[in-house]
Design a protein around this motif. Sequence first.
Motif, PDB file in Angstrom:
ATOM      1  N   VAL A  96       0.766  -1.068   0.477  1.00 11.61           N
ATOM      2  CA  VAL A  96       0.061   0.281   0.133  1.00 11.61           C
ATOM      3  C   VAL A  96       0.826   1.521   0.264  1.00 11.61           C
ATOM      4  O   VAL A  96       1.832   1.627   0.715  1.00 11.61           O
ATOM      5  N   LYS A  97       0.880   2.348  -0.825  1.00 14.61           N
ATOM      6  CA  LYS A  97       1.315   3.814  -1.115  1.00 14.61           C
ATOM      7  C   LYS A  97       0.924   4.126  -0.664  1.00 14.61           C
ATOM      8  O   LYS A  97      -0.050   5.005  -1.987  1.00 14.61           O
ATOM      9  N   GLY A  98       1.639   5.374   0.057  1.00  9.13           N
ATOM     10  CA  GLY A  98       0.650   6.768   0.489  1.00  9.13           C
ATOM     11  C   GLY A  98       1.694   7.951   0.188  1.00  9.13           C
ATOM     12  O   GLY A  98       2.349   7.557  -0.868  1.00  9.13           O
ATOM     13  N   GLU A  99       1.863   8.691   1.446  1.00  2.03           N
ATOM     14  CA  GLU A  99       3.360   9.840   1.155  1.00  2.03           C
ATOM     15  C   GLU A  99       3.489  10.261   2.195  1.00  2.03           C
ATOM     16  O   GLU A  99       2.740  10.483   2.853  1.00  2.03           O
ATOM     17  N   SER A 100       4.341  10.210   2.560  1.00  2.00           N
ATOM     18  CA  SER A 100       5.032  10.451   3.990  1.00  2.00           C
ATOM     19  C   SER A 100       4.755  11.808   4.285  1.00  2.00           C
ATOM     20  O   SER A 100       5.040  13.026   2.979  1.00  2.00           O
ATOM     21  N   ASN A 101       4.215  12.302   5.152  1.00  2.97           N
ATOM     22  CA  ASN A 101       4.441  14.052   6.336  1.00  2.97           C
ATOM     23  C   ASN A 101       4.720  13.800   7.563  1.00  2.97           C
ATOM     24  O   ASN A 101       4.960  13.043   8.218  1.00  2.97           O
ATOM     25  N   HIS A 102       4.702  15.403   7.627  1.00  4.06           N
ATOM     26  CA  HIS A 102       4.540  15.561   8.670  1.00  4.06           C
ATOM     27  C   HIS A 102       3.806  15.559  10.030  1.00  4.06           C
ATOM     28  O   HIS A 102       2.383  15.393   9.079  1.00  4.06           O
ATOM     29  N   ALA A 103       3.489  15.025  11.476  1.00  2.00           N
ATOM     30  CA  ALA A 103       2.750  14.140  12.090  1.00  2.00           C
ATOM     31  C   ALA A 103       1.999  14.813  12.723  1.00  2.00           C
ATOM     32  O   ALA A 103       0.942  14.866  12.827  1.00  2.00           O
ATOM     33  N   GLY A 104       2.358  16.039  12.888  1.00  4.40           N
ATOM     34  CA  GLY A 104       2.089  17.164  13.942  1.00  4.40           C
ATOM     35  C   GLY A 104       1.408  18.704  12.760  1.00  4.40           C
ATOM     36  O   GLY A 104      -0.029  18.794  13.427  1.00  4.40           O
ATOM     37  N   PRO A 159       8.665   4.786   5.916  1.00  3.07           N
ATOM     38  CA  PRO A 159       9.658   4.806   6.978  1.00  3.07           C
ATOM     39  C   PRO A 159      10.263   4.045   8.188  1.00  3.07           C
ATOM     40  O   PRO A 159      10.828   4.247   8.915  1.00  3.07           O
ATOM     41  N   ASN A 160       9.053   3.785   8.869  1.00  2.85           N
ATOM     42  CA  ASN A 160       9.150   3.735   9.758  1.00  2.85           C
ATOM     43  C   ASN A 160       9.960   4.025  10.851  1.00  2.85           C
ATOM     44  O   ASN A 160      10.388   3.764  11.882  1.00  2.85           O
ATOM     45  N   ILE A 161       8.861   5.812  11.336  1.00  3.00           N
ATOM     46  CA  ILE A 161       9.786   6.819  11.952  1.00  3.00           C
ATOM     47  C   ILE A 161       8.666   7.098  13.147  1.00  3.00           C
ATOM     48  O   ILE A 161       7.285   7.195  12.143  1.00  3.00           O
ATOM     49  N   PRO A 162       8.490   7.370  14.211  1.00  2.00           N
ATOM     50  CA  PRO A 162       6.481   7.563  14.855  1.00  2.00           C
ATOM     51  C   PRO A 162       6.499   8.599  14.883  1.00  2.00           C
ATOM     52  O   PRO A 162       5.609   8.783  14.951  1.00  2.00           O
ATOM     53  N   ASN A 163       7.110   9.429  14.499  1.00  2.00           N
ATOM     54  CA  ASN A 163       6.379  10.564  13.766  1.00  2.00           C
ATOM     55  C   ASN A 163       6.615  11.028  12.948  1.00  2.00           C
ATOM     56  O   ASN A 163       6.433  12.609  11.807  1.00  2.00           O
ATOM     57  N   VAL A 164       6.551  10.120  11.366  1.00  2.00           N
ATOM     58  CA  VAL A 164       6.129  10.260  10.272  1.00  2.00           C
ATOM     59  C   VAL A 164       5.139   9.965   9.716  1.00  2.00           C
ATOM     60  O   VAL A 164       5.343   8.538  10.043  1.00  2.00           O
ATOM     61  N   ILE A 165       4.383   9.942   8.293  1.00  2.00           N
ATOM     62  CA  ILE A 165       3.208   9.665   8.539  1.00  2.00           C
ATOM     63  C   ILE A 165       4.016   8.750   7.108  1.00  2.00           C
ATOM     64  O   ILE A 165       4.895   8.847   6.554  1.00  2.00           O
ATOM     65  N   ALA A 166       3.450   7.753   7.643  1.00  2.00           N
ATOM     66  CA  ALA A 166       4.141   5.934   6.424  1.00  2.00           C
ATOM     67  C   ALA A 166       3.479   6.482   5.620  1.00  2.00           C
ATOM     68  O   ALA A 166       2.398   6.117   4.497  1.00  2.00           O
ATOM     69  N   ASN A 167       4.753   6.183   4.158  1.00  2.00           N
ATOM     70  CA  ASN A 167       4.062   6.324   2.732  1.00  2.00           C
ATOM     71  C   ASN A 167       3.782   5.113   2.315  1.00  2.00           C
ATOM     72  O   ASN A 167       3.511   4.856   1.253  1.00  2.00           O
TER      73      ASN A 167
END
Length: 411
Positions: A222-230, A273-281
Amino acid sequence: LNTSIDLDTKEIFSWMEWLAGFGLTKNGGVTRLLYDANWKNAQHALFERMKELELEPYFDGVGNLFGRLKGTVENDKVILTGSHIDTVIDGGKYDGAYGVVASLLAVNYLHKHYGKPKRTIEIVSLCEEEGSRFPLAFWGSGSITGKYKEEDCKELYDTNNINFKKAMNDTGMINSSKKTKRDDIASFVEVHIEQGAILESEKKSIGIVSHIVGQRRFNIRVKGESNHAGTTPMTFRRDSVHLASELISYALNKVPAIDSSLVATVGKMTVSPNIPNVIANEVIFTLDVRHHQESVLNQYCDIIFSFFREKCLQTGMELEIEKWVDVKPVEMNGNLTEICRSVVTDMKVPYKEMVSGAGHDAQIFGTYCPTALLFVPSVNGISHSPKEWTKMEDLRNGIVVLFELLHRMAY
Ligand SMILES: [Zn+2]
């Protein structure tokens, strides 16, 4: 019916312990990988035992070991019975090995009690089933039935970078003068531990397998888009974890509505990217689906994948579905199953007709010749572990049923 064959559980125990001695681990398990030293010693020792029991032993071109009891009918096809000799790393003493021992004991007792059969019986100690050394499984039964050709192993290596073909030739136990692919096998009978807890929980001593399940495995991306969690409002997000979790819930919740014996598993998930404050792409998850009818597998996959596609369209995300395992369900032979049923009924042994959720050599033979598969219970349903255990009385019942089945088939 001869259920009083003088086979006591001590004899079975000593055979099982003897065979487990080839590759016994410090945890009390067994490690016997294709073509390794333990495997070689075990096959060689079995060859010698077959000779003692007057079963003409021989190897084929990939290291399958056969013991032949020639029938009185000339030019007849062979009744083959046995299982595999290899194990997983630190596996149990019973998986595969029990089927080899059961066949040896049953055929030996037939020979002793009734003399030569009409139909030729061969016992087989198949070289490989587990796929635990090289990236290939069912090498033994696959080579006999023509699913594999010799060159299929040429480019394969184990984790120590040892070539498959070299390991095979280095055993010195390859008999290239014998034809590995057989066209003279009339039927195949396998006895195996259940590797599940159904028989034990229902207090049955024998399982008669009607089908071996088909399996499909998928990677779903499933492919979305990374972005800032805040700073990204919820309505602007293309969050692949959010969508993947919805798809997974749908797929798993849908299962009971399709069929009560259908099973589906999402066992692996990779988030980028498996990072807590990044929306997963991106999320990649696996889906493993099993059932004994192809039509049920089709129905389930059609329903969930059309839901997946629709959801991805709605949310503007990309979807990729990659199928990397597709094993068809295999039905065991109806006539042989009927004989098994009549044997266990005559013996008054509690039994259950069941589906096998695990793969076995019988599924390879099942597409090639009439095949039967019998189970004995696994204590606590445990297998592929040093804790693997089956009660001696159940092991004995399995051997007596096989003895009686082979008697009805071959004499
Ligand atoms: Zn097995």
